[in-house]
Design a protein around this motif. Structure first.
Motif, PDB file in Angstrom:
ATOM      1  N   PHE A 477     -18.764  55.661  34.554  1.00 25.28           N
ATOM      2  CA  PHE A 477     -18.957  56.914  33.821  1.00 25.28           C
ATOM      3  C   PHE A 477     -20.225  57.619  34.300  1.00 25.28           C
ATOM      4  CE2 PHE A 477     -20.884  59.329  30.385  1.00 25.28           C
ATOM      5  CZ  PHE A 477     -19.830  60.087  29.904  1.00 25.28           C
ATOM      6  N   TYR A 478     -21.319  56.872  34.386  1.00 23.10           N
ATOM      7  CA  TYR A 478     -22.603  57.482  34.729  1.00 23.10           C
ATOM      8  C   TYR A 478     -22.760  57.765  36.222  1.00 23.10           C
ATOM      9  CZ  TYR A 478     -24.312  56.753  29.986  1.00 23.10           C
ATOM     10  OH  TYR A 478     -24.481  56.808  28.632  1.00 23.10           O
ATOM     11  N   THR A 479     -21.931  57.161  37.045  1.00 19.16           N
ATOM     12  CA  THR A 479     -22.039  57.409  38.490  1.00 19.16           C
ATOM     13  C   THR A 479     -20.880  58.250  39.020  1.00 19.16           C
ATOM     14  OG1 THR A 479     -20.965  55.277  38.924  1.00 19.16           O
ATOM     15  CG2 THR A 479     -23.374  55.316  38.925  1.00 19.16           C
ATOM     16  N   SER A 480     -20.076  58.812  38.132  1.00 20.71           N
ATOM     17  CA  SER A 480     -18.919  59.608  38.560  1.00 20.71           C
ATOM     18  C   SER A 480     -19.360  60.976  39.083  1.00 20.71           C
ATOM     19  CB  SER A 480     -17.955  59.809  37.388  1.00 20.71           C
ATOM     20  OG  SER A 480     -18.526  60.649  36.406  1.00 20.71           O
ATOM     21  N   GLU A 481     -18.507  61.603  39.875  1.00 22.12           N
ATOM     22  CA  GLU A 481     -18.782  62.943  40.381  1.00 22.12           C
ATOM     23  C   GLU A 481     -18.800  63.966  39.246  1.00 22.12           C
ATOM     24  OE1 GLU A 481     -19.820  64.029  43.313  1.00 22.12           O
ATOM     25  OE2 GLU A 481     -19.975  61.889  43.753  1.00 22.12           O
ATOM     26  N   ARG A 482     -17.946  63.770  38.251  1.00 24.43           N
ATOM     27  CA  ARG A 482     -17.950  64.676  37.095  1.00 24.43           C
ATOM     28  C   ARG A 482     -19.312  64.651  36.409  1.00 24.43           C
ATOM     29  NH1 ARG A 482     -19.642  64.589  32.070  1.00 24.43           N
ATOM     30  NH2 ARG A 482     -18.921  62.440  31.888  1.00 24.43           N
ATOM     31  N   LYS A 504     -32.533  57.992  31.758  1.00 26.51           N
ATOM     32  CA  LYS A 504     -31.247  57.297  31.823  1.00 26.51           C
ATOM     33  C   LYS A 504     -31.099  56.539  33.143  1.00 26.51           C
ATOM     34  CE  LYS A 504     -28.367  57.298  29.407  1.00 26.51           C
ATOM     35  NZ  LYS A 504     -28.036  56.259  28.395  1.00 26.51           N
ATOM     36  N   PHE A 505     -31.381  57.204  34.252  1.00 28.19           N
ATOM     37  CA  PHE A 505     -31.144  56.558  35.546  1.00 28.19           C
ATOM     38  C   PHE A 505     -32.237  55.547  35.908  1.00 28.19           C
ATOM     39  CE2 PHE A 505     -28.041  59.964  36.017  1.00 28.19           C
ATOM     40  CZ  PHE A 505     -26.987  59.246  36.566  1.00 28.19           C
ATOM     41  N   LEU A 511     -31.139  47.835  35.560  1.00 28.87           N
ATOM     42  CA  LEU A 511     -29.974  46.975  35.346  1.00 28.87           C
ATOM     43  C   LEU A 511     -29.197  46.723  36.631  1.00 28.87           C
ATOM     44  CD1 LEU A 511     -28.589  48.494  32.008  1.00 28.87           C
ATOM     45  CD2 LEU A 511     -29.903  46.391  32.283  1.00 28.87           C
ATOM     46  N   PHE A 512     -29.166  47.752  37.501  1.00 29.69           N
ATOM     47  CA  PHE A 512     -28.374  47.665  38.737  1.00 29.69           C
ATOM     48  C   PHE A 512     -29.248  48.094  39.913  1.00 29.69           C
ATOM     49  CE2 PHE A 512     -25.579  48.841  35.196  1.00 29.69           C
ATOM     50  CZ  PHE A 512     -24.701  47.765  35.190  1.00 29.69           C
ATOM     51  N   PRO A 513     -30.212  47.260  40.310  1.00 27.58           N
ATOM     52  CA  PRO A 513     -31.196  47.658  41.331  1.00 27.58           C
ATOM     53  C   PRO A 513     -30.595  47.910  42.711  1.00 27.58           C
ATOM     54  CG  PRO A 513     -31.388  45.319  40.802  1.00 27.58           C
ATOM     55  CD  PRO A 513     -30.463  45.900  39.794  1.00 27.58           C
ATOM     56  N   ASP A 514     -29.406  47.408  42.971  1.00 27.53           N
ATOM     57  CA  ASP A 514     -28.806  47.559  44.307  1.00 27.53           C
ATOM     58  C   ASP A 514     -27.774  48.676  44.370  1.00 27.53           C
ATOM     59  OD1 ASP A 514     -30.286  45.364  45.243  1.00 27.53           O
ATOM     60  OD2 ASP A 514     -28.774  43.968  44.484  1.00 27.53           O
ATOM     61  N   ASN A 515     -27.578  49.413  43.281  1.00 29.08           N
ATOM     62  CA  ASN A 515     -26.560  50.460  43.259  1.00 29.08           C
ATOM     63  C   ASN A 515     -27.079  51.710  43.971  1.00 29.08           C
ATOM     64  OD1 ASN A 515     -25.037  52.882  42.053  1.00 29.08           O
ATOM     65  ND2 ASN A 515     -23.836  51.139  41.321  1.00 29.08           N
ATOM     66  N   GLU A 516     -26.435  52.077  45.084  1.00 25.63           N
ATOM     67  CA  GLU A 516     -26.912  53.180  45.910  1.00 25.63           C
ATOM     68  C   GLU A 516     -26.738  54.536  45.220  1.00 25.63           C
ATOM     69  OE1 GLU A 516     -28.651  53.089  48.621  1.00 25.63           O
ATOM     70  OE2 GLU A 516     -28.620  50.893  48.558  1.00 25.63           O
ATOM     71  N   LEU A 517     -25.682  54.700  44.451  1.00 24.44           N
ATOM     72  CA  LEU A 517     -25.476  55.974  43.751  1.00 24.44           C
ATOM     73  C   LEU A 517     -26.587  56.237  42.735  1.00 24.44           C
ATOM     74  CD1 LEU A 517     -21.624  56.194  43.084  1.00 24.44           C
ATOM     75  CD2 LEU A 517     -23.024  57.771  44.423  1.00 24.44           C
ATOM     76  N   ILE A 518     -27.012  55.191  42.043  1.00 20.68           N
ATOM     77  CA  ILE A 518     -28.091  55.343  41.070  1.00 20.68           C
ATOM     78  C   ILE A 518     -29.385  55.730  41.794  1.00 20.68           C
ATOM     79  CG2 ILE A 518     -29.533  54.117  39.408  1.00 20.68           C
ATOM     80  CD1 ILE A 518     -27.031  52.473  38.673  1.00 20.68           C
ATOM     81  N   GLU A 520     -29.620  57.322  44.570  1.00 22.85           N
ATOM     82  CA  GLU A 520     -29.469  58.705  45.030  1.00 22.85           C
ATOM     83  C   GLU A 520     -29.713  59.692  43.893  1.00 22.85           C
ATOM     84  OE1 GLU A 520     -25.863  61.544  46.629  1.00 22.85           O
ATOM     85  OE2 GLU A 520     -25.862  59.418  47.220  1.00 22.85           O
ATOM     86  N   ARG A 521     -29.193  59.383  42.709  1.00 23.61           N
ATOM     87  CA  ARG A 521     -29.406  60.272  41.553  1.00 23.61           C
ATOM     88  C   ARG A 521     -30.896  60.367  41.210  1.00 23.61           C
ATOM     89  NH1 ARG A 521     -24.840  60.804  43.044  1.00 23.61           N
ATOM     90  NH2 ARG A 521     -22.943  60.511  41.789  1.00 23.61           N
ATOM     91  N   LEU A 522     -31.581  59.251  41.281  1.00 25.03           N
ATOM     92  CA  LEU A 522     -33.016  59.267  40.974  1.00 25.03           C
ATOM     93  C   LEU A 522     -33.793  60.086  41.994  1.00 25.03           C
ATOM     94  CD1 LEU A 522     -33.821  55.649  39.707  1.00 25.03           C
ATOM     95  CD2 LEU A 522     -34.269  57.807  38.515  1.00 25.03           C
ATOM     96  N   ARG A 523     -33.405  59.985  43.255  1.00 30.17           N
ATOM     97  CA  ARG A 523     -34.096  60.787  44.286  1.00 30.17           C
ATOM     98  C   ARG A 523     -33.895  62.278  44.004  1.00 30.17           C
ATOM     99  NH1 ARG A 523     -32.353  56.513  47.792  1.00 30.17           N
ATOM    100  NH2 ARG A 523     -30.420  57.629  48.280  1.00 30.17           N
ATOM    101  N   GLU A 524     -32.686  62.640  43.624  1.00 26.84           N
ATOM    102  CA  GLU A 524     -32.418  64.047  43.293  1.00 26.84           C
ATOM    103  C   GLU A 524     -33.278  64.510  42.127  1.00 26.84           C
ATOM    104  OE1 GLU A 524     -27.887  65.257  44.220  1.00 26.84           O
ATOM    105  OE2 GLU A 524     -28.098  63.598  42.819  1.00 26.84           O
ATOM    106  N   LEU A 525     -33.363  63.677  41.121  1.00 23.18           N
ATOM    107  CA  LEU A 525     -34.118  64.054  39.917  1.00 23.18           C
ATOM    108  C   LEU A 525     -35.611  64.130  40.217  1.00 23.18           C
ATOM    109  CD1 LEU A 525     -32.126  61.870  37.381  1.00 23.18           C
ATOM    110  CD2 LEU A 525     -32.245  64.365  37.363  1.00 23.18           C
ATOM    111  N   ASP A 526     -36.097  63.245  41.076  1.00 22.27           N
ATOM    112  CA  ASP A 526     -37.520  63.259  41.422  1.00 22.27           C
ATOM    113  C   ASP A 526     -37.915  64.533  42.170  1.00 22.27           C
ATOM    114  OD1 ASP A 526     -38.094  60.851  40.228  1.00 22.27           O
ATOM    115  OD2 ASP A 526     -37.717  59.661  42.035  1.00 22.27           O
ATOM    116  N   GLN A 527     -36.947  65.178  42.801  1.00 26.17           N
ATOM    117  CA  GLN A 527     -37.230  66.402  43.539  1.00 26.17           C
ATOM    118  C   GLN A 527     -37.243  67.645  42.648  1.00 26.17           C
ATOM    119  OE1 GLN A 527     -34.263  66.437  46.614  1.00 26.17           O
ATOM    120  NE2 GLN A 527     -35.056  64.586  47.613  1.00 26.17           N
ATOM    121  N   LYS A 528     -36.826  67.481  41.399  1.00 21.96           N
ATOM    122  CA  LYS A 528     -36.755  68.642  40.501  1.00 21.96           C
ATOM    123  C   LYS A 528     -38.096  68.901  39.816  1.00 21.96           C
ATOM    124  CE  LYS A 528     -32.431  69.316  41.372  1.00 21.96           C
ATOM    125  NZ  LYS A 528     -31.975  70.516  42.127  1.00 21.96           N
TER     126      LYS A 528
END
Length: 528
Positions: A477-482, A504-505, A511-518, A520-528
């Motif tokens: 749910f949290y890593t979906s494209e939607r 959230k991320f 919880l999931f330190p090896d999840n690449e999508l998570i 990536e989301r954090l990198r995006e948020l850090d740039q905002k």
């Protein structure tokens, strides 16, 4: 005569859901403590589990009466505490109260089963009696009678075991909640009530009892009966203001199962919050519960301006029960009539005149549309919706769980979810079905394993791993494209939303330190 009374509520460990991770204050004993203190008794609250530390505190305090309040999942811990006290404090009178006690009594009265109450009231039990229903006034009278040496067995709300067997009695409803004392917070460790995701101090209040609705899985009517009663608006806002003055919480969660039951009451709360400017003075935010029907009605009646007022005084999140996208589950939960109330008369006629398979489609699709409208309506007025969705219902296979959750996951602008596992509780409408199914998990001794009734582990022995499936789908749910697309839209020019998603991320990354999508989301948020 003043008595020494210990009131104990064991910790209720938060489930493993990624949506919510917070230790709630022990509401079940807080008002009891205040009421008994008002009567002149020496009362101490203990919000902790069995162990040497608690035993030492109880021995040092030396109470004559101990009240233990539990939900179902922490009942085993409550029983363990009671057993220890009976061994170390001869002559102490121990009372069990809370949601589990009330549910087991109702299960017995309704002919669902008697195993659960027999576990509490038997010759070897550490519990001398139970208090069932609203316990504040019952407990006050029970203590008075114990102090006077008079009989408590005939007191409404007191359940006990005598020579004739188990005696069940339900407490009379408290007609005017304003007669009750405000909850006590004395001696509680406030730092333990910080949200594990955000670190903010989130204190909980409860101003209403019972609910207009009667959902099949819910224990509210089991404890309170029907007919919503509430503290007066002034008493409610006074309680919140005292919390802010003394403890400075960043969030106050109003745990009313049916906050919008009386629109005039809600309007009065908002007016008082405007007058006292608690949000402006303290920066506090308020979270509470709403239903799809509540938001549908507000939108239908053109009450968007009222939501704007709620947002200005600090309301930020509504938790709404979505529950399921399976038509049969919705009916078993008694949600069908709620959904029908959001239809026009023409839509209802069409539904009633359709064949069963077509009815299923109409019910789910209309419900989905109403939920989406409710989310959009709340968001338009800058209030977030936390969606509550239940996994693993009895009679629902793994594929049906996946299919329903796929539809649920397609809801737009739903940024926070709580995803419990279906847990049947004693005394609820669905308890007998679950009990008779033989699927309730039992321990090695053959007793019901109440520790699994935490809405996260799984209380039913299903033919698939419901906890594992829930965790997998929640991560999806949290890593979906939607979700990603909605996140990017929500954070545009809104630093508050950026921080919310970062929180959230960051939690997900732990919880999931090896999840690449998570990552990536954090990198995006850090740039905002």
């Amino acid at each position: 005569m003043p008595e020494k009374i210990a009131l104990i509520q064991p910790h209720m460990v938060a489930g493993t859901s990624l949506g919510i991770d917070i230790e709630r204050p022990p509401a079940s004993i807080q008002t009891l403590a205040a009421q008994l203190e008002r009567d002149g008794h020496d009362v101490r609250m203990f919000h902790e589990n069995a162990g040497d530390v608690l035993t030492r505190k109880i021995v040092e305090f030396a109470p004559k009466i101990v009240g233990i309040s539990t939900m179902t999942a922490n009942f085993p811990e409550g029983k363990k505490i009671a057993d220890t006290i009976k061994r170390t404090r001869k002559g102490v009178f121990i009372i069990l109260g809370g949601w589990h006690a009330s549910g087991c009594a109702q299960a017995h009265l309704q002919g669902q089963e008697s195993e659960s109450i027999t576990e509490i009231l038997n010759p070897e039990s550490p519990f001398d009696c139970m208090v069932v229903g609203e316990g504040e006034l019952v407990m006050s009278e029970l203590v008075r009678r114990r102090s006077d040496g008079t009989n408590v067995d005939n007191l409404n709300g007191v359940c006990c075991l005598d020579e004739h067997g188990i005696k069940i009695s339900i407490a009379n409803r408290i007609k005017n909640l304003d007669v009750l004392a405000d909850p006590s917070w004395r001696g509680l460790l406030m730092e333990s009530y910080r949200d594990k995701h955000t670190g903010v101090l989130d204190l909980h209040c409860h101003f209403k009892r019972a609910c207009r609705f009667n959902c099949g899985f819910c224990s509210t009517s089991t404890v309170y009966g029907r007919g919503v009663k509430a503290f007066s608006p002034n008493r409610a806002v006074d309680q919140m203001e005292r919390l802010l003055t003394e403890f400075k919480p960043e969030v106050i969660t109003i745990d009313d199962e049916d906050f919008f039951a009386n629109p005039k009451w809600v309007e009065a709360i908002v007016e008082l919050l405007e007058e006292r400017d608690l949000h402006g003075r303290y920066g506090v935010e308020f979270d509470t519960f709403a239903t799809v029907n509540d938001l549908h009605g507000l939108e239908r009646d053109g009450k968007g301006a009222f939501l704007d007022r709620m947002r200005r005084v600090g309301f930020t999140i509504f938790t709404i029960g979505i529950e399921s996208m399976n038509p049969e589950v919705l009916r078993r939960y008694n949600k069908e009539w709620m959904i029908l109330r959001t239809m026009t008369s023409e839509q209802r006629d069409c539904y009633k005149n359709s064949l069963p398979e077509e009815q299923d489609k109409i019910l789910v699709n209309h419900y989905f549309d109403c939920i989406q409208r409710a989310i959009n309506f709340a968001q338009k007025h800058r209030i977030l919706v936390l969606g509550d969705y239940i996994f693993g219902n009895l009679g629902e296979n793994g594929e049906e769980v996946r299919k329903g959750f796929e539809k649920f996951s397609s809801l737009r602008n739903l940024h926070i979810v709580y995803l419990p596992i279906y847990t049947p509780f004693p005394g609820t409408a669905l308890w007998k079905e679950a009990y008779d199914s033989g699927k309730i998990v039992r321990d090695k001794s053959g007793n019901i394993d109440w520790s699994r009734f935490d809405a996260s582990t799984g209380a039913l022995d299903l033919d698939y791993d419901i906890a594992g499936l829930r965790n997998k789908l929640e991560l999806q749910f949290y890593t979906s494209e939607r979700y990603h697309a909605d996140m990017l839209t929500a954070i545009q020019g809104d630093p508050i939303m950026v921080e919310m998603f970062k929180t959230k991320f960051n939690y997900l990354s732990r919880l999931f330190p090896d999840n690449e999508l998570i990552k990536e989301r954090l990198r995006e948020l850090d740039q905002k």
